[in-house]
Design a protein around this motif. Structure first.
Motif, PDB file in Angstrom:
ATOM      1  N   PRO A 133      40.590 113.040 -76.634  1.00 30.80           N
ATOM      2  CA  PRO A 133      40.841 114.409 -77.577  1.00 30.80           C
ATOM      3  C   PRO A 133      39.783 114.392 -78.591  1.00 30.80           C
ATOM      4  O   PRO A 133      39.153 115.329 -79.217  1.00 30.80           O
ATOM      5  N   GLY A 134      39.022 113.197 -78.857  1.00 27.85           N
ATOM      6  CA  GLY A 134      38.211 113.112 -80.192  1.00 27.85           C
ATOM      7  C   GLY A 134      36.730 113.362 -79.690  1.00 27.85           C
ATOM      8  O   GLY A 134      36.028 114.140 -80.255  1.00 27.85           O
ATOM      9  N   THR A 135      36.546 113.106 -78.416  1.00 29.78           N
ATOM     10  CA  THR A 135      35.213 113.286 -77.878  1.00 29.78           C
ATOM     11  C   THR A 135      34.940 113.965 -76.498  1.00 29.78           C
ATOM     12  O   THR A 135      33.933 114.591 -76.172  1.00 29.78           O
ATOM     13  N   GLY A 136      35.981 114.470 -76.024  1.00 29.46           N
ATOM     14  CA  GLY A 136      35.911 115.400 -74.837  1.00 29.46           C
ATOM     15  C   GLY A 136      35.533 114.454 -73.460  1.00 29.46           C
ATOM     16  O   GLY A 136      35.640 115.322 -72.504  1.00 29.46           O
ATOM     17  N   GLU A 137      35.451 113.283 -73.754  1.00 29.52           N
ATOM     18  CA  GLU A 137      35.012 112.494 -72.409  1.00 29.52           C
ATOM     19  C   GLU A 137      36.194 111.975 -71.798  1.00 29.52           C
ATOM     20  O   GLU A 137      37.295 111.858 -72.155  1.00 29.52           O
ATOM     21  N   LEU A 138      35.842 111.739 -70.452  1.00 31.05           N
ATOM     22  CA  LEU A 138      36.924 111.163 -69.607  1.00 31.05           C
ATOM     23  C   LEU A 138      36.967 109.626 -69.579  1.00 31.05           C
ATOM     24  O   LEU A 138      35.958 108.972 -69.237  1.00 31.05           O
ATOM     25  N   TRP A 139      38.045 109.051 -69.925  1.00 35.97           N
ATOM     26  CA  TRP A 139      38.434 107.729 -69.813  1.00 35.97           C
ATOM     27  C   TRP A 139      39.306 107.515 -68.778  1.00 35.97           C
ATOM     28  O   TRP A 139      40.277 108.381 -68.261  1.00 35.97           O
ATOM     29  N   GLU A 140      39.071 106.215 -68.071  1.00 40.05           N
ATOM     30  CA  GLU A 140      39.821 105.799 -66.985  1.00 40.05           C
ATOM     31  C   GLU A 140      40.101 104.396 -66.928  1.00 40.05           C
ATOM     32  O   GLU A 140      39.485 103.720 -67.540  1.00 40.05           O
ATOM     33  N   ILE A 141      41.233 104.194 -66.004  1.00 36.80           N
ATOM     34  CA  ILE A 141      41.877 102.681 -65.880  1.00 36.80           C
ATOM     35  C   ILE A 141      41.818 102.596 -64.681  1.00 36.80           C
ATOM     36  O   ILE A 141      42.478 103.209 -63.886  1.00 36.80           O
ATOM     37  N   GLU A 142      41.268 101.469 -64.086  1.00 34.50           N
ATOM     38  CA  GLU A 142      41.156 101.025 -62.438  1.00 34.50           C
ATOM     39  C   GLU A 142      41.596  99.865 -62.265  1.00 34.50           C
ATOM     40  O   GLU A 142      41.522  98.987 -62.962  1.00 34.50           O
TER      41      GLU A 142
END
Length: 384
Positions: free
Chosen positions: A235-244
């Motif tokens: 929510p701070g940057t708008g980027e997609l974070w993912e964990i795989e």
């Protein structure tokens, strides 16, 4: 925008959720606040994804193919009709679910699933439909994405569905596990081992990184992924974070940036299940993005949220991720893009956590992955 996050805590909705009838509850001590853990409902068959409707009720997928409506009090509907057939062998089935950002106007719901092809081949697909007013059926259903190519595997489908701030839909995908084709995670003419970015109708955004290239699929956003089952917008940057998922070791937390190569199956912090090296045998390589954080042994991540609510002020900005192998809810403290601390919650319950979602009331809602699966609600204070 997080799944179904149309309303914030307060008013009639919060009161309804807080008054929900719980089957069982207890108080858990954490490194921060004491939390009460309630069982909202149980008896779900391997629930996989959860999305909140604007009134605080929920849509929940069951991996074997059913989509259910669940009230705040824990009442579970009969299966919602109208969904396409799913292939529920092994890791396949009905997977994630999310609402259109304009759901209150268009009533559109999106879901991912394992789609059967010719000769027993499968791929991850995404469909959308309009939820009827009585929440019993999906209407005007259309498949907006099918992973290419379909392959002879029933594993590593991904798949989380995440809308960004501009209304684009990210779909996280797996490389389908087998050494026979997992190398396609490095090939731009294949959807295996990719995160793709779509418009809500399945068309391709003009600013995707490979639009206009003849040697690449235009839906691809990032590549070199193994099996991404946790993803959320920061929510701070708008980027997609993912964990795989890693193999034997090497689960990874990454920021999925356009055109980036995340290295699978050439580099990994883990090894193959038989103990042999993965690819080059190295954990890092020039031109390939390394993870922000990695787990060895693995937690087997599934479901992820950046906490934004007011119920737990100490945890605002933290990541919560479900752990299948670790049988815990994992909390990560962040300082920018750096993980500064990890805490594992609910490990004493020894349940596989498949999804974690922040509710409109600021509580955390979890799905347990089992034949008698449950929805748990974590809220502030002590159990009554």
């Amino acid at each position: 925008m997080t799944k179904g996050m149309f309303l914030r805590t307060g008013g009639v909705l919060a009161a309804t959720l807080l008054a929900s009838t719980a089957l069982a509850q207890e108080t858990i001590s954490t490194q921060g606040p004491d939390i009460a853990v309630e069982t909202v409902t149980e008896g779900l068959s391997h629930p996989w994804g959860l999305a909140f409707l604007p009134d605080g009720s929920m849509l929940v997928t069951e991996r074997y193919g059913n989509l259910r409506h669940v009230t705040p009090a824990g009442d579970v509907s009969e299966p919602i009709s109208g969904l396409p057939e799913v292939d529920n062998r092994s890791q396949g089935g009905l997977l994630d679910v999310t609402l259109d950002p304009d759901f209150e106007e268009n009533r559109l719901v999106y879901w991912s699933y394992a789609e059967l092809g010719e000769g027993g081949t499968t791929s991850t697909a995404v469909a959308r439909g309009k939820l009827s007013d009585d929440r019993t059926k999906m209407q005007d259903v259309e498949v907006i994405f099918s992973q290419e190519p379909k392959v002879a595997s029933s594993a590593h489908y991904g798949s989380r569905l995440v809308f960004d701030r501009e209304g684009h839909l990210f779909v996280t995908l797996g490389e389908r596990f087998s050494e026979a084709f997992r190398g396609q995670a490095q090939e731009l003419d294949s959807d295996l081992g990719k995160i793709v970015r779509l418009n809500p109708d399945g068309s391709i955004p003009n600013d995707n990184p490979y639009v206009g290239r003849d040697d690449a699929r235009p839906e691809i956003w990032s590549y070199g992924h193994r099996n991404v089952q946790a993803a959320a917008i920061n929510p701070g940057t708008g980027e997609l974070w993912e964990i795989e998922h890693g193999p034997k070791g090497g689960d990874e937390l990454n920021i999925a940036r356009p055109g980036e190569n995340y290295g699978w199956p050439i580099i990994s912090y883990g090894v193959n299940y038989n103990g042999t090296p993965v690819g080059s045998g190295k954990a890092q390589a020039e031109g390939m993005a390394g993870p922000l954080y990695q787990w060895t042994p693995v937690i087997a991540p599934s479901g992820m949220v950046f906490y934004e609510g007011d119920m737990f002020p100490e945890w605002q900005g933290d990541i919560f991720v479900g752990g299948l192998a670790s049988q815990a809810l994992v909390r990560l403290d962040l300082d920018g893009e750096k993980v500064t601390h990890e805490e594992r919650l609910l490990h004493e319950r020894a349940k596989r956590i498949r999804d974690v979602v922040e509710g409109p009331d600021g509580a955390l809602y979890l799905l347990t992955d089992e034949a008698n699966g449950a929805i748990w609600r974590l809220h502030a204070g002590k159990a009554s």
